[in-house]
Design an enzyme around this catalytic site. Structure first.
Site, PDB file in Angstrom:
ATOM      1  N   GLU A 162      74.410 -88.722 -79.556  1.00 38.10           N
ATOM      2  CA  GLU A 162      74.151 -89.312 -80.867  1.00 38.10           C
ATOM      3  C   GLU A 162      75.239 -90.307 -81.256  1.00 38.10           C
ATOM      4  O   GLU A 162      74.953 -91.352 -81.851  1.00 38.10           O
ATOM      5  CB  GLU A 162      74.036 -88.210 -81.927  1.00 38.10           C
ATOM      6  CG  GLU A 162      72.868 -87.260 -81.721  1.00 38.10           C
ATOM      7  CD  GLU A 162      71.514 -87.908 -81.960  1.00 38.10           C
ATOM      8  OE1 GLU A 162      71.464 -89.071 -82.391  1.00 38.10           O
ATOM      9  OE2 GLU A 162      70.493 -87.238 -81.713  1.00 38.10           O
TER      10      GLU A 162
ATOM     11  N   ARG B  73      74.135 -94.276 -81.734  1.00 34.54           N
ATOM     12  CA  ARG B  73      74.186 -94.731 -83.125  1.00 34.54           C
ATOM     13  C   ARG B  73      75.456 -95.515 -83.426  1.00 34.54           C
ATOM     14  O   ARG B  73      75.387 -96.618 -83.994  1.00 34.54           O
ATOM     15  CB  ARG B  73      74.076 -93.537 -84.078  1.00 34.54           C
ATOM     16  CG  ARG B  73      72.808 -92.720 -83.909  1.00 34.54           C
ATOM     17  CD  ARG B  73      72.622 -91.740 -85.048  1.00 34.54           C
ATOM     18  NE  ARG B  73      71.651 -90.696 -84.719  1.00 34.54           N
ATOM     19  CZ  ARG B  73      70.918 -90.046 -85.619  1.00 34.54           C
ATOM     20  NH1 ARG B  73      71.040 -90.315 -86.889  1.00 34.54           N
ATOM     21  NH2 ARG B  73      70.064 -89.104 -85.236  1.00 34.54           N
TER      22      ARG B  73
ATOM     23  N   ASP C 237      62.865 -87.486 -73.163  1.00 35.58           N
ATOM     24  CA  ASP C 237      62.173 -88.752 -73.414  1.00 35.58           C
ATOM     25  C   ASP C 237      62.951 -89.993 -72.978  1.00 35.58           C
ATOM     26  O   ASP C 237      62.470 -90.804 -72.192  1.00 35.58           O
ATOM     27  CB  ASP C 237      61.789 -88.858 -74.891  1.00 35.58           C
ATOM     28  CG  ASP C 237      62.971 -88.586 -75.826  1.00 35.58           C
ATOM     29  OD1 ASP C 237      64.030 -88.139 -75.355  1.00 35.58           O
ATOM     30  OD2 ASP C 237      62.822 -88.816 -77.046  1.00 35.58           O
TER      31      ASP C 237
ATOM     32  N   GLU D  99      59.140 -94.300 -83.554  1.00 35.22           N
ATOM     33  CA  GLU D  99      58.613 -94.550 -82.215  1.00 35.22           C
ATOM     34  C   GLU D  99      57.291 -95.316 -82.198  1.00 35.22           C
ATOM     35  O   GLU D  99      57.098 -96.217 -81.375  1.00 35.22           O
ATOM     36  CB  GLU D  99      58.453 -93.222 -81.451  1.00 35.22           C
ATOM     37  CG  GLU D  99      59.765 -92.595 -81.031  1.00 35.22           C
ATOM     38  CD  GLU D  99      60.456 -91.875 -82.181  1.00 35.22           C
ATOM     39  OE1 GLU D  99      61.683 -91.641 -82.083  1.00 35.22           O
ATOM     40  OE2 GLU D  99      59.757 -91.531 -83.174  1.00 35.22           O
TER      41      GLU D  99
ATOM     42  N   THR E 246      68.132 -96.923 -77.323  1.00 35.73           N
ATOM     43  CA  THR E 246      67.141 -95.987 -77.854  1.00 35.73           C
ATOM     44  C   THR E 246      67.293 -95.775 -79.354  1.00 35.73           C
ATOM     45  O   THR E 246      66.507 -95.052 -79.947  1.00 35.73           O
ATOM     46  CB  THR E 246      67.223 -94.648 -77.106  1.00 35.73           C
ATOM     47  OG1 THR E 246      66.047 -93.877 -77.360  1.00 35.73           O
ATOM     48  CG2 THR E 246      68.461 -93.855 -77.523  1.00 35.73           C
TER      49      THR E 246
END
Length: 685
Positions: free
Chosen positions: A316, A320, A449, A585, A674
């Site tokens: 994360e 981010r 994913d 998404e 992502t």
């Protein structure tokens, strides 16, 4: 009663006035027009001035002198460069069409719109929009920051905002021919070896660029930036209004904290590093929100400190924080963001100190220690294989190969592992043994994913030279087709389920809706046409996950009916799965599909989603909230939390989806991580 003395009039005073004529003054030895007399007269007048008056005069003289020096250097350099350029133009054709980059040693200049993209004839161009597209214009134009003076008031009725005149629309018409902002073009024949430690630090922008582009904020040094080639339309204006409404809530009630709790007008902390603010930096730049970007940059400069005794999640924090800082650096050219990126990148490196080199999930960025979760020694496969874009780019910018080496070693290790099923990987990997665990369970949802997403995107980022990445990606897509694809009833929707020890489950996470966009991106980069056909089928399914629900918003997880039943839809929702977290998404994939096909229906579907976000998740005092029940329009049960990715991803992809400008984050020059942070595709040195 007054006395006689008090009542007496005051004594009388007499005055004599004498006026001297010029002749008399001269005769008396006064003014004689000599230099010595004039010097004494000026000095006498100077001494008669007060100290304040003399200080003001001296300051003005000093200020004028400084301005003169600055004007000389500012105007001298452009004149010199223009003179040199005119001489060069007589000799050879210019390689760069009027664009000077903030970091010429790092990012090569963008090529002309019709430049050859390499030796891949099968590479389909990005779909031109159906409206007339304004091409980037002649070179030698002064690059200006993209800020537009869009003065929108925060209102609950978005339609009122759409009717508000925007002064910048007129300005945009005069700037349509300005060169697109900085980026790199795909080159299939470049090396993707780890960068040499001899690579120099990125060069600073030239003094001319800094002076002419310093408008956004104090200390800001934007690189070559984009003005909007196509005027902002009403739907994009609605996204800007939604962003400002969300930002108002964050600024009023959660400033500098990780996430907003809009209903309680408070905040929640995860790492204590201002996640929402950092996640939203490049969104504000892309949307042209000058004031908001300025105040966020000031917070980063004054308050973002990573020397904290706090555990952060490697994945994360990378996607981010590191991704957000790197992206903002590339868009703005401001070295502040690169320095912060280097700081957090170095502090995350202890995660890779494991026996297997498969990183731990958590790092204490203050103490420099790392560890797995308390309950297991496993990391999720998605976490350890979805940090590569960011660490590779950090190595390229700094010249320090340790970041890329650590990230690439993970991918090379995973490439050799057993336990895959036709390219599909399990969800967990052990940091001690380096082996997959919980074998036999395969999904494209949570915990796996972005592994598939980053296989393709690393291949694109590195110039399409790392064949192992491409092989793993193509094999995995074939595994999806073989093991995870099914059709629902009654609408025959194609969906991606899960496989557990040979048993198929018709369960599909909303997270899986990243896949249509990734498939379309692969097809755009030369992969087989059936990838685009599958993308078109899956984006229809993701759309139905919204339209078949009462609020028009998708739940976190759906189950598809495999057998026709009277009165049943394709989509079934369990009580534990009916929440909506404002996820991006589906909007992400809609953006890719519209960019590559030009089919307006994808914009319409995105517009419906935005309207439903406004209807069911918007909080009047500022911000948007996730909800617990997408099946109850009268009471969607707000959860009192606005995830940072709503500003970092969802609204960014909305804005790009509604744009008809293919150069607004050109997908032949940038690849999104992502968390929707665009990073440049590498160019040969």
């Amino acid at each position: 009663m007054y006395s006689a003395a008090a009542a007496a009039s005051p004594p009388r005073r007499d005055f004599i006035s004498v006026t001297l004529s010029p002749e008399e003054a001269v005769g008396a030895g006064g003014y004689n027009n000599s230099k010595a007399w004039r010097r004494r007269s000026c000095w006498r007048k100077w001494k008669q001035l007060s100290r304040l008056q003399r200080s003001v005069i001296l300051f003005l003289f000093a200020f004028l002198a400084v301005c003169g020096v600055i004007s000389y250097t500012t105007l001298g350099e452009p004149w010199k460069s223009l003179t040199n350029k005119s001489l060069d133009d007589q000799r050879t054709e210019p390689e760069v069409p009027g664009l000077k980059l903030a970091n010429p040693a790092v990012l090569p200049a963008p090529r002309k719109a019709d430049a050859n993209l390499g030796d891949y004839p099968e590479l389909p161009p990005q779909k031109q929009p159906k409206i007339p597209h304004v091409r980037r214009g002649p070179p030698n134009l002064q690059i200006k920051p993209p800020w537009r003076d869009v003065r929108l008031k925060t209102q609950h009725d978005a339609s009122k905002v759409l009717e508000e005149p925007v002064q910048s629309d007129k300005e945009d018409k005069t700037e349509k021919s300005v060169i697109s902002w900085r980026g790199a073009v795909i080159e299939p024949d470049q090396s993707t070896e780890p960068p040499s430690s001899k690579i120099k630090e990125p060069e600073k922008p030239s003094s001319m660029e800094v002076e002419s582009q310093k408008e956004p904020g104090k200390g800001l040094e934007p690189g070559a930036v984009f003005p909007f080639a196509v005027p902002i339309n009403e739907r994009q204006m609605a996204v800007i209004e939604a962003f400002r409404h969300a930002w108002k809530g964050y600024k009023d009630f959660a400033w500098g904290h990780d996430e907003l709790k809009p209903l309680s007008k408070s905040y929640s902390e995860w790492f204590g590093l201002g996640l929402t603010l950092i996640d939203a930096l490049d969104t504000m730049w892309i949307l042209g929100l000058k004031e908001e970007f300025e105040e966020a940059r000031k917070w980063v400069a004054d308050h973002l400190v990573f020397d904290k005794n706090v555990d952060v999640n490697l994945f994360e924090s990378t996607i981010r924080i590191l991704g957000g800082l790197l992206s903002t650096y590339h868009l703005s050219g401001d070295s502040l963001f690169l320095e912060k990126a280097k700081d957090i990148g170095n502090r995350l490196m202890p995660a890779f100190n494991t026996p297997s080199k498969v990183p731990y999930s958590d790092v204490n960025i203050g103490r420099g220690t790392a560890h797995p979760p308390r309950w297991t020694s496993d990391s999720t496969v998605a976490e350890v294989t979805s940090i590569q874009l960011e660490f590779r780019e950090l190595s390229r910018l700094t010249g320090d190969e340790k970041f890329q080496k650590a990230a690439d070693d993970v991918m090379k290790h995973v490439h050799t592992l057993s336990g895959k099923n036709d390219g599909l990987v399990p969800m967990f990997i052990n940091t001690n043994s380096g082996q997959f665990t919980h074998l036999g369970v395969y999904t494209l949802g949570a915990r796996a994913d972005s592994y598939y997403e980053y296989l393709l995107k690393q291949w694109i980022q590195g110039g399409k030279k790392e064949n192992e990445l491409l092989e793993d990606y193509v094999r995995a897509i074939e595994g999806v087709k073989k093991h995870l694809l099914q059709r629902s009833q009654p609408k025959q929707l194609t969906f991606v389920g899960e496989l557990a020890h040979g048993h198929f489950s018709a369960k599909m996470d909303h997270l899986v809706c990243f896949l249509p966009g990734t498939l379309a991106l692969g097809a755009h980069n030369g992969l087989t046409a059936d990838h685009m056909k599958l993308a078109e089928a899956l984006i229809e399914t993701c759309h139905q996950m919204y339209v078949q629900v009462e609020t028009g918003l998708s739940p976190e997880i759906v189950h598809f009916n495999l057998h026709a039943q009277k009165g049943h839809k394709d989509v079934e929702i369990k009580p534990a799965d009916r929440h909506n977290l404002l996820r991006p998404e589906t909007v992400e994939s809609l953006f890719y599909m519209y960019r590559f096909t030009g089919d307006k229906k994808y914009q319409d579907w995105g517009w419906e989603i935005l309207q439903n976000f406004n209807k069911y998740t918007r909080v009047p005092t500022g911000g948007y909230t996730s909800i617990n029940n997408v099946q109850n329009p009268s009471n969607p049960e707000p959860r009192d939390k606005m995830e940072s990715f709503f500003l970092g991803e969802t609204l960014k992809y909305m804005f790009l989806l509604f744009s008809d400008d293919i150069d607004l984050i050109n997908l032949d020059k940038y690849v999104f991580n992502t968390e929707a942070h665009p990073l440049p595709i590498w160019m040969p040195a």
